[in-house]
Design an enzyme around this catalytic site. Structure first.
Site, PDB file in Angstrom:
ATOM      1  N   GLY A 270       0.853  -1.198   0.000  1.00 22.93           N
ATOM      2  CA  GLY A 270       0.000   0.000   0.000  1.00 22.93           C
ATOM      3  C   GLY A 270       0.881   1.237   0.000  1.00 22.93           C
ATOM      4  NE  ARG A 271      -2.875   5.077   1.425  1.00 23.37           N
ATOM      5  CZ  ARG A 271      -4.195   5.189   1.565  1.00 23.37           C
ATOM      6  NH1 ARG A 271      -4.842   6.133   0.929  1.00 23.37           N
ATOM      7  NH2 ARG A 271      -4.871   4.384   2.350  1.00 23.37           N
ATOM      8  CB  ILE A 272       3.094   2.535   4.714  1.00 30.44           C
ATOM      9  CG1 ILE A 272       2.151   3.589   5.329  1.00 30.44           C
ATOM     10  CG2 ILE A 272       4.346   2.370   5.568  1.00 30.44           C
ATOM     11  CD1 ILE A 272       1.497   3.165   6.641  1.00 30.44           C
TER      12      ILE A 272
ATOM     13  CB  ALA B 266       1.926  -4.579   9.439  1.00 34.49           C
ATOM     14  NE  ARG B 267      -3.181  -2.096  13.865  1.00 37.83           N
ATOM     15  CZ  ARG B 267      -2.716  -0.864  13.617  1.00 37.83           C
ATOM     16  NH1 ARG B 267      -1.425  -0.661  13.504  1.00 37.83           N
ATOM     17  NH2 ARG B 267      -3.543   0.163  13.503  1.00 37.83           N
TER      18      ARG B 267
ATOM     19  CD  GLU C 262       0.676  -3.172  19.645  1.00 39.22           C
ATOM     20  OE1 GLU C 262       1.573  -3.659  18.946  1.00 39.22           O
ATOM     21  OE2 GLU C 262       0.232  -2.013  19.483  1.00 39.22           O
TER      22      GLU C 262
ATOM     23  CG  HIS D  56       1.851   0.574  17.724  1.00 43.67           C
ATOM     24  ND1 HIS D  56       0.808  -0.311  17.714  1.00 43.67           N
ATOM     25  CD2 HIS D  56       1.684   1.345  16.620  1.00 43.67           C
ATOM     26  CE1 HIS D  56       0.048  -0.104  16.657  1.00 43.67           C
ATOM     27  NE2 HIS D  56       0.561   0.908  15.976  1.00 43.67           N
TER      28      HIS D  56
HETATM   29  C1  DGY Z   1      -1.896   3.361  12.550  1.00 47.06           C
HETATM   30  O1  DGY Z   1      -2.161   4.497  12.168  1.00 47.06           O
HETATM   31  O2  DGY Z   1      -2.545   2.378  12.200  1.00 47.06           O
HETATM   32  C2  DGY Z   1      -0.744   3.221  13.480  1.00 47.06           C
HETATM   33  O3  DGY Z   1      -0.394   1.899  13.693  1.00 47.06           O
HETATM   34  C3  DGY Z   1      -1.048   3.927  14.788  1.00 47.06           C
HETATM   35  O4  DGY Z   1      -1.944   3.154  15.508  1.00 47.06           O
END
Ligand code: DGY
Length: 326
Positions: free
Chosen positions: A156-158, A239-240, A269, A287
């Site tokens: 994606g964008r990131i 990411a997550r 987390e 995070h």
């Molecule tokens: C997001 O914007 O999803 C970052 O992980 C901050 O929570």
């Protein structure tokens, strides 16, 4: 006309509270107290809007107890804390904060690549512990970033921002895998080549995860995937939590099955799998990928503008379920 009531679930910039107070009756949490789920449900019950972060789960049971709720504005681009179908079904608008954090987060992704490749955290701990007594030819010898292969899972964008930094700034060979392939124009901008997931895992020197979390992406990287990676490779997750099986990763790091990992997000987390704290070849951050003052302010402002845009003017800026608007 009476002002709508809104809830701000976590502490945020005082300027944002002041902005919201111009339009709404605001119940906030500037003390940043950890509210239990029951407390959140109690507080949201009579509110028309909620300003949330990734920490507040907005799901069917909560929505069913909040009959006044019309919008939840997440101060995050990720929204895996939202059950969007349940929100849509109850005509509750969901919004997030895309774009405003892309470049800052891509900077941080690249910082994680650099710090694990050059063993910066590990060497700093060594130095702080007073262990440095002389120069040695192989002391904290890491891996190169320039000219190496950067793998990106989730383009994606990131992901694209990280790819551009790698290709244009460091002459990296960029490969990526994504649910859908980029257009030829975007691939050319990022100098990125599309590959299958297996090739990505087997070829990357630095593998960066930037895909959204969902039931489908749970444990995308587990023991089997780690076994496919080069023993010299590094894994980077911004990411997550939950995309990586953290227990399997800690074991792979301990066994030197891969060289290292840099993590900004964790399963469960803010608690961490304790095994991650006992391995040296890992960089751990709490995070903070989007955490610069201007970017966090832009995220908070966009979340506030979504509340104002929707509840006051009927026009949110970045809706996730625009079908609620028709
Ligand atoms: C997001 O914007 O999803 C970052 O992980 C901050 O929570």
């Amino acid at each position: 006309m009476a002002k709508h009531k809104i809830l701000v679930a976590r502490a945020v910039f005082p300027e944002i509270i002041a902005l919201l107070e111009q339009h709404f009756e605001v119940e906030h949490n500037q003390a940043d107290e950890p509210w239990s789920r029951d407390q959140l449900m109690q507080k949201i019950r009579d509110k028309a809007g909620a300003f949330t972060t990734g920490g507040e789960r907005i799901d069917a049971p909560l929505l069913d107890s909040a009959s006044q709720l019309k919008i939840c504005a997440n101060m995050a681009v990720g929204y895996n804390n939202f059950d969007v179908p349940a929100m849509t079904q109850r005509r509750v608008l969901a919004t997030n904060t895309p774009d405003v954090l892309t470049e800052t987060t891509a900077d941080f992704g690249f910082a994680l690549v650099m710090s694990i490749a050059r063993r910066m955290a590990e060497s700093e701990h060594y130095l702080r512990a007073g262990k440095w007594d002389r120069w040695r030819y192989d002391m904290f010898a890491g891996s190169d970033v320039h000219g190496s292969t950067l793998g990106i899972l989730g383009m994606g964008r990131i992901g694209q921002g990280i790819a551009r930094r790698g290709a244009h700034g460091f002459g990296m060979n960029v490969i990526y895998h994504n649910r859908s392939r980029l257009t030829p124009e975007l691939e050319a901008q990022c100098k990125a080549r599309y590959v299958g997931k297996q090739e990505l895992l087997q070829t990357a020197d630095h593998l960066v995860l930037v895909l959204p979390y969902s039931a489908e992406s749970h444990h995308t990287i587990g023991a089997a995937e780690l076994a496919l990676m080069k023993p010299t490779a590094n894994l980077i997750n911004l990411a997550r939590g939950g995309i990586v099986d953290d227990a399997a990763l800690a074991q792979a790091l301990r066994d030197r099955r891969i060289a290292g990992a840099a993590l900004d997000v964790y399963e469960g987390e803010p608690k961490l799998n304790p095994a991650l704290l006992t391995v040296p070849n890992v960089v751990l951050t709490p995070h903070i990928a989007s955490a610069t003052v201007p970017t966090r302010m832009a995220m908070a402002k966009l979340a506030a503008d979504n509340l104002i845009g929707f509840l006051v003017h009927g026009k949110p800026l970045t809706p996730l379920n625009p079908e609620v608007l028709v």
